[in-house]
Scaffold this motif. Sequence first.
Motif, mmCIF file in Angstrom:
data_model
loop_
_atom_site.group_PDB
_atom_site.id
_atom_site.type_symbol
_atom_site.label_atom_id
_atom_site.label_comp_id
_atom_site.label_asym_id
_atom_site.label_seq_id
_atom_site.Cartn_x
_atom_site.Cartn_y
_atom_site.Cartn_z
ATOM 1 N N ILE A 228 49.917 29.237 40.522
ATOM 2 C CA ILE A 228 49.257 28.803 39.297
ATOM 3 C C ILE A 228 50.318 28.669 38.205
ATOM 4 C CG2 ILE A 228 47.607 29.502 37.514
ATOM 5 C CD1 ILE A 228 46.270 31.171 39.761
ATOM 6 N N PRO A 229 50.311 27.570 37.461
ATOM 7 C CA PRO A 229 51.238 27.465 36.330
ATOM 8 C C PRO A 229 51.021 28.621 35.353
ATOM 9 C CG PRO A 229 50.231 25.341 36.815
ATOM 10 C CD PRO A 229 49.506 26.366 37.641
ATOM 11 N N GLU A 230 52.116 29.195 34.900
ATOM 12 C CA GLU A 230 52.046 30.388 34.050
ATOM 13 C C GLU A 230 51.166 30.174 32.817
ATOM 14 O OE1 GLU A 230 55.914 32.096 33.874
ATOM 15 O OE2 GLU A 230 55.284 33.636 32.459
ATOM 16 N N LEU A 231 51.129 28.957 32.359
ATOM 17 C CA LEU A 231 50.323 28.600 31.190
ATOM 18 C C LEU A 231 48.857 28.990 31.366
ATOM 19 C CD1 LEU A 231 50.166 26.867 28.527
ATOM 20 C CD2 LEU A 231 49.791 24.884 30.014
ATOM 21 N N PHE A 232 48.376 29.033 32.620
ATOM 22 C CA PHE A 232 46.958 29.284 32.875
ATOM 23 C C PHE A 232 46.660 30.702 33.362
ATOM 24 C CE2 PHE A 232 47.411 24.609 33.934
ATOM 25 C CZ PHE A 232 47.002 24.188 32.676
ATOM 26 N N TYR A 233 47.659 31.551 33.416
ATOM 27 C CA TYR A 233 47.441 32.916 33.916
ATOM 28 C C TYR A 233 46.294 33.612 33.179
ATOM 29 C CZ TYR A 233 51.771 33.235 36.720
ATOM 30 O OH TYR A 233 52.758 33.068 37.652
ATOM 31 N N GLU A 234 46.354 33.560 31.857
ATOM 32 C CA GLU A 234 45.365 34.296 31.062
ATOM 33 C C GLU A 234 43.947 33.795 31.344
ATOM 34 O OE1 GLU A 234 44.634 35.243 26.373
ATOM 35 O OE2 GLU A 234 46.692 34.896 27.025
ATOM 36 N N ASP A 235 43.786 32.482 31.419
ATOM 37 C CA ASP A 235 42.451 31.918 31.658
ATOM 38 C C ASP A 235 41.966 32.226 33.081
ATOM 39 O OD1 ASP A 235 42.391 30.929 29.116
ATOM 40 O OD2 ASP A 235 42.846 28.853 29.673
ATOM 41 N N VAL A 236 42.871 32.188 34.045
ATOM 42 C CA VAL A 236 42.477 32.517 35.422
ATOM 43 C C VAL A 236 42.050 33.975 35.517
ATOM 44 C CG1 VAL A 236 43.367 32.838 37.776
ATOM 45 C CG2 VAL A 236 43.818 30.707 36.542
ATOM 46 N N ILE A 237 42.769 34.856 34.855
ATOM 47 C CA ILE A 237 42.397 36.275 34.880
ATOM 48 C C ILE A 237 41.066 36.480 34.152
ATOM 49 C CG2 ILE A 237 43.089 38.565 34.040
ATOM 50 C CD1 ILE A 237 46.016 37.648 34.703
ATOM 51 N N ASP A 238 40.845 35.743 33.082
ATOM 52 C CA ASP A 238 39.543 35.791 32.395
ATOM 53 C C ASP A 238 38.424 35.379 33.349
ATOM 54 O OD1 ASP A 238 40.359 36.691 29.991
ATOM 55 O OD2 ASP A 238 40.172 34.782 28.923
ATOM 56 N N ALA A 239 38.633 34.286 34.088
ATOM 57 C CA ALA A 239 37.621 33.809 35.047
ATOM 58 C C ALA A 239 37.400 34.852 36.134
ATOM 59 C CB ALA A 239 38.068 32.479 35.656
ATOM 60 N N TYR A 240 38.483 35.402 36.626
ATOM 61 C CA TYR A 240 38.413 36.450 37.661
ATOM 62 C C TYR A 240 37.558 37.629 37.173
ATOM 63 C CZ TYR A 240 40.261 40.596 40.101
ATOM 64 O OH TYR A 240 40.392 41.776 40.774
ATOM 65 N N GLU A 241 37.808 38.056 35.948
ATOM 66 C CA GLU A 241 37.077 39.213 35.403
ATOM 67 C C GLU A 241 35.633 38.861 35.051
ATOM 68 O OE1 GLU A 241 39.633 40.461 32.208
ATOM 69 O OE2 GLU A 241 40.893 41.659 33.564
ATOM 70 N N SER A 242 35.351 37.582 34.819
ATOM 71 C CA SER A 242 33.998 37.166 34.408
ATOM 72 C C SER A 242 33.100 36.774 35.572
ATOM 73 C CB SER A 242 34.097 35.962 33.459
ATOM 74 O OG SER A 242 34.855 36.280 32.325
ATOM 75 N N CYS A 243 33.670 36.538 36.731
ATOM 76 C CA CYS A 243 32.867 36.069 37.860
ATOM 77 C C CYS A 243 31.840 37.131 38.267
ATOM 78 C CB CYS A 243 33.774 35.739 39.050
ATOM 79 S SG CYS A 243 32.838 35.227 40.508
ATOM 80 N N PRO A 244 30.540 36.813 38.202
ATOM 81 C CA PRO A 244 29.514 37.821 38.468
ATOM 82 C C PRO A 244 29.397 38.219 39.942
ATOM 83 C CG PRO A 244 28.494 35.696 38.101
ATOM 84 C CD PRO A 244 29.957 35.524 37.804
ATOM 85 N N SER A 245 29.948 37.410 40.829
ATOM 86 C CA SER A 245 29.829 37.727 42.261
ATOM 87 C C SER A 245 31.172 38.112 42.890
ATOM 88 C CB SER A 245 29.242 36.518 42.998
ATOM 89 O OG SER A 245 30.099 35.398 42.869
ATOM 90 N N GLU A 246 32.189 38.303 42.031
ATOM 91 C CA GLU A 246 33.532 38.679 42.512
ATOM 92 C C GLU A 246 34.055 37.709 43.568
ATOM 93 O OE1 GLU A 246 33.415 42.821 43.633
ATOM 94 O OE2 GLU A 246 32.986 43.465 41.598
ATOM 95 N N SER A 247 33.738 36.435 43.365
ATOM 96 C CA SER A 247 34.156 35.412 44.331
ATOM 97 C C SER A 247 35.548 34.871 44.062
ATOM 98 C CB SER A 247 33.159 34.252 44.310
ATOM 99 O OG SER A 247 31.877 34.711 44.669
#
Length: 84
Positions: free
Chosen positions: A47-66
């Motif tokens: 993943i481009p470093e620019l998107f790390y924060e948003d990807v981690i946000d999505a990871y933490e927000s996913c309700p089914s841990e998918s």
Amino acid sequence: MSLFTIVDKETCIACGVCGVTCPQIFDYDINGLSEVIIDDNHGSKQIPELFYEDVIDAYESCPSESIKISEKPFHGNPKKYERL
Ligand code: SF4
């Protein structure tokens, strides 16, 4: 640090959160299930470093841990680093 991500489409509930949180990385297939668009949901392209924060946000927000994240590539297997 490297970061890789993949969606487990077997558990995704098509809630739509990740595509809003990080649309540069996540989008939906025709069934509304999420997938990683930078490598056809293979989890093998850094993943481009620019998107790390948003990807981690999505990871933490996913309700089914998918959404899975790892410093190592998944090679198409979202369960690669889960304990059995
Ligand atoms: S946030 Fe999780 S459950 Fe919702 S669409 Fe994305 S991967 Fe699927």
